[in-house]
Scaffold this active site. Structure first.
Site, PDB file in Angstrom:
ATOM      1  N   TYR A  31       8.851  -2.583 -11.707  1.00  0.00           N
ATOM      2  CA  TYR A  31       8.212  -3.104 -10.327  1.00  0.00           C
ATOM      3  C   TYR A  31       7.128  -1.825  -9.625  1.00  0.00           C
ATOM      4  O   TYR A  31       6.132  -2.323  -9.011  1.00  0.00           O
ATOM      5  CB  TYR A  31       9.392  -3.302  -9.371  1.00  0.00           C
ATOM      6  CG  TYR A  31      10.510  -4.253  -9.859  1.00  0.00           C
ATOM      7  CD1 TYR A  31      10.099  -5.195 -10.859  1.00  0.00           C
ATOM      8  CD2 TYR A  31      11.828  -3.942  -9.651  1.00  0.00           C
ATOM      9  CE1 TYR A  31      11.204  -5.848 -11.286  1.00  0.00           C
ATOM     10  CE2 TYR A  31      12.939  -4.964  -9.959  1.00  0.00           C
ATOM     11  CZ  TYR A  31      12.331  -5.719 -10.878  1.00  0.00           C
ATOM     12  OH  TYR A  31      13.404  -6.689 -11.460  1.00  0.00           O
ATOM     13  N   GLU A  42      -7.105  -3.122  -4.673  1.00  0.00           N
ATOM     14  CA  GLU A  42      -7.777  -3.009  -3.388  1.00  0.00           C
ATOM     15  C   GLU A  42      -9.008  -2.247  -3.429  1.00  0.00           C
ATOM     16  O   GLU A  42      -9.018  -1.067  -3.739  1.00  0.00           O
ATOM     17  CB  GLU A  42      -6.657  -2.589  -2.500  1.00  0.00           C
ATOM     18  CG  GLU A  42      -5.511  -3.749  -2.353  1.00  0.00           C
ATOM     19  CD  GLU A  42      -6.087  -4.684  -1.254  1.00  0.00           C
ATOM     20  OE1 GLU A  42      -6.775  -4.240  -0.296  1.00  0.00           O
ATOM     21  OE2 GLU A  42      -5.568  -5.861  -1.754  1.00  0.00           O
ATOM     22  N   ALA A  44     -10.337  -0.610  -0.667  1.00  0.00           N
ATOM     23  CA  ALA A  44     -10.082   0.324   0.092  1.00  0.00           C
ATOM     24  C   ALA A  44      -9.517   1.594  -0.740  1.00  0.00           C
ATOM     25  O   ALA A  44      -9.806   2.825  -0.765  1.00  0.00           O
ATOM     26  CB  ALA A  44      -9.070   0.304   1.122  1.00  0.00           C
ATOM     27  N   ARG A  46      -9.436   1.984  -4.024  1.00  0.00           N
ATOM     28  CA  ARG A  46     -10.386   2.380  -5.122  1.00  0.00           C
ATOM     29  C   ARG A  46     -11.375   3.476  -4.386  1.00  0.00           C
ATOM     30  O   ARG A  46     -11.648   4.654  -5.201  1.00  0.00           O
ATOM     31  CB  ARG A  46     -11.259   1.333  -5.939  1.00  0.00           C
ATOM     32  CG  ARG A  46     -10.172   0.494  -6.530  1.00  0.00           C
ATOM     33  CD  ARG A  46     -11.040  -0.417  -7.573  1.00  0.00           C
ATOM     34  NE  ARG A  46     -11.892  -1.419  -6.939  1.00  0.00           N
ATOM     35  CZ  ARG A  46     -11.692  -2.434  -6.224  1.00  0.00           C
ATOM     36  NH1 ARG A  46     -10.445  -2.947  -6.405  1.00  0.00           N
ATOM     37  NH2 ARG A  46     -12.800  -3.190  -5.786  1.00  0.00           N
ATOM     38  N   HIS A  47     -11.662   3.221  -3.319  1.00  0.00           N
ATOM     39  CA  HIS A  47     -12.755   4.135  -2.479  1.00  0.00           C
ATOM     40  C   HIS A  47     -11.962   5.451  -2.151  1.00  0.00           C
ATOM     41  O   HIS A  47     -12.454   6.668  -2.582  1.00  0.00           O
ATOM     42  CB  HIS A  47     -13.202   3.658  -1.163  1.00  0.00           C
ATOM     43  CG  HIS A  47     -13.838   2.278  -1.467  1.00  0.00           C
ATOM     44  ND1 HIS A  47     -14.152   1.448  -0.354  1.00  0.00           N
ATOM     45  CD2 HIS A  47     -14.872   1.972  -2.408  1.00  0.00           C
ATOM     46  CE1 HIS A  47     -14.929   0.583  -0.895  1.00  0.00           C
ATOM     47  NE2 HIS A  47     -15.490   0.936  -2.180  1.00  0.00           N
ATOM     48  N   GLU A  83      -1.090   3.043   1.844  1.00  0.00           N
ATOM     49  CA  GLU A  83      -2.045   2.056   1.561  1.00  0.00           C
ATOM     50  C   GLU A  83      -1.237   0.806   1.143  1.00  0.00           C
ATOM     51  O   GLU A  83      -1.653  -0.381   1.325  1.00  0.00           O
ATOM     52  CB  GLU A  83      -3.092   2.542   0.730  1.00  0.00           C
ATOM     53  CG  GLU A  83      -4.226   1.436   0.429  1.00  0.00           C
ATOM     54  CD  GLU A  83      -5.208   1.261   1.590  1.00  0.00           C
ATOM     55  OE1 GLU A  83      -5.118   0.108   1.862  1.00  0.00           O
ATOM     56  OE2 GLU A  83      -5.527   2.276   2.264  1.00  0.00           O
ATOM     57  N   GLU A  90      -0.344  -6.812   5.012  1.00  0.00           N
ATOM     58  CA  GLU A  90      -1.381  -7.814   5.093  1.00  0.00           C
ATOM     59  C   GLU A  90      -1.077  -9.166   4.250  1.00  0.00           C
ATOM     60  O   GLU A  90      -1.261 -10.227   4.513  1.00  0.00           O
ATOM     61  CB  GLU A  90      -2.678  -7.294   4.459  1.00  0.00           C
ATOM     62  CG  GLU A  90      -3.392  -6.254   5.514  1.00  0.00           C
ATOM     63  CD  GLU A  90      -4.410  -5.494   4.685  1.00  0.00           C
ATOM     64  OE1 GLU A  90      -4.830  -5.992   3.659  1.00  0.00           O
ATOM     65  OE2 GLU A  90      -5.215  -4.771   5.359  1.00  0.00           O
ATOM     66  N   ASP A 109      -3.614  -4.738  11.984  1.00  0.00           N
ATOM     67  CA  ASP A 109      -4.269  -3.500  12.667  1.00  0.00           C
ATOM     68  C   ASP A 109      -3.343  -2.083  12.689  1.00  0.00           C
ATOM     69  O   ASP A 109      -3.871  -1.104  12.634  1.00  0.00           O
ATOM     70  CB  ASP A 109      -4.704  -3.904  14.320  1.00  0.00           C
ATOM     71  CG  ASP A 109      -5.814  -4.802  14.264  1.00  0.00           C
ATOM     72  OD1 ASP A 109      -6.373  -5.255  13.296  1.00  0.00           O
ATOM     73  OD2 ASP A 109      -5.894  -5.374  15.275  1.00  0.00           O
ATOM     74  N   SER A 112      -3.424  -0.889   9.208  1.00  0.00           N
ATOM     75  CA  SER A 112      -4.687  -0.324   9.049  1.00  0.00           C
ATOM     76  C   SER A 112      -4.811   1.200   9.726  1.00  0.00           C
ATOM     77  O   SER A 112      -5.414   2.228   9.246  1.00  0.00           O
ATOM     78  CB  SER A 112      -5.824  -1.127   9.500  1.00  0.00           C
ATOM     79  OG  SER A 112      -7.220  -0.427   9.126  1.00  0.00           O
TER      80      SER A 112
END
Length: 137
Positions: A31, A42, A44, A46-47, A83, A90, A109, A112
């Site tokens: 899992y 995602e 974000a 990867r960045h 993350e 989300e 929000d 985030s």
């Protein structure tokens, strides 16, 4: 079979017996790997992964200490965890409340913002190690 002893996976129509012992360990690892695969999807994340790699290269260039590498790795692992939680929030909000709602917006929000806090912590720490501990010494 009661609800707390069941696990549902995609494509299953009924309850499944919960694994125990070593099978539970392998199921949990499976899992977790699924979550990691989902997180790679995602942008974000990867960045953040690219930024972590850049920080590690900068640490090598300035000759960071072992402790500094460990601290950066811990901060990055925390960022990965946040993350993942943000992505889960989300997805749940989108599933439960596809229409735009104030509560759904607030949940997204807040998730985030939690990620932003750790991004800032990672960036500040990396900058401190590279600029003040690395180039200033």
């Amino acid at each position: 079979m009661d609800a707390k002893n069941t696990t549902h996976r995609i494509g299953q129509t009924g309850p499944v017996e919960k694994q125990t012992g070593i099978r539970h360990l392998f199921a949990a690892a499976s899992y977790s790997l699924g979550g990691a695969k989902r997180l790679i999807g995602e942008a974000a994340f990867r960045h953040e992964l690219i930024a972590f790699a850049a920080a590690m290269i900068a640490f090598i260039i300035v000759g960071a200490t072992f402790f500094q590498y460990v601290a950066m790795a811990i901060l990055f692992l925390l960022m990965m965890a946040f993350e993942a939680i943000n992505t889960a929030i989300e997805e749940i909000v989108d599933r439960v409340s596809p229409e735009i709602s104030e509560m759904g917006k607030n949940a997204k929000d807040l998730g985030s913002f939690a990620c932003l806090c750790l991004i800032v912590a990672n960036g500040v720490y990396a900058a401190y190690v590279v600029i003040f501990d690395g180039f200033m010494n």
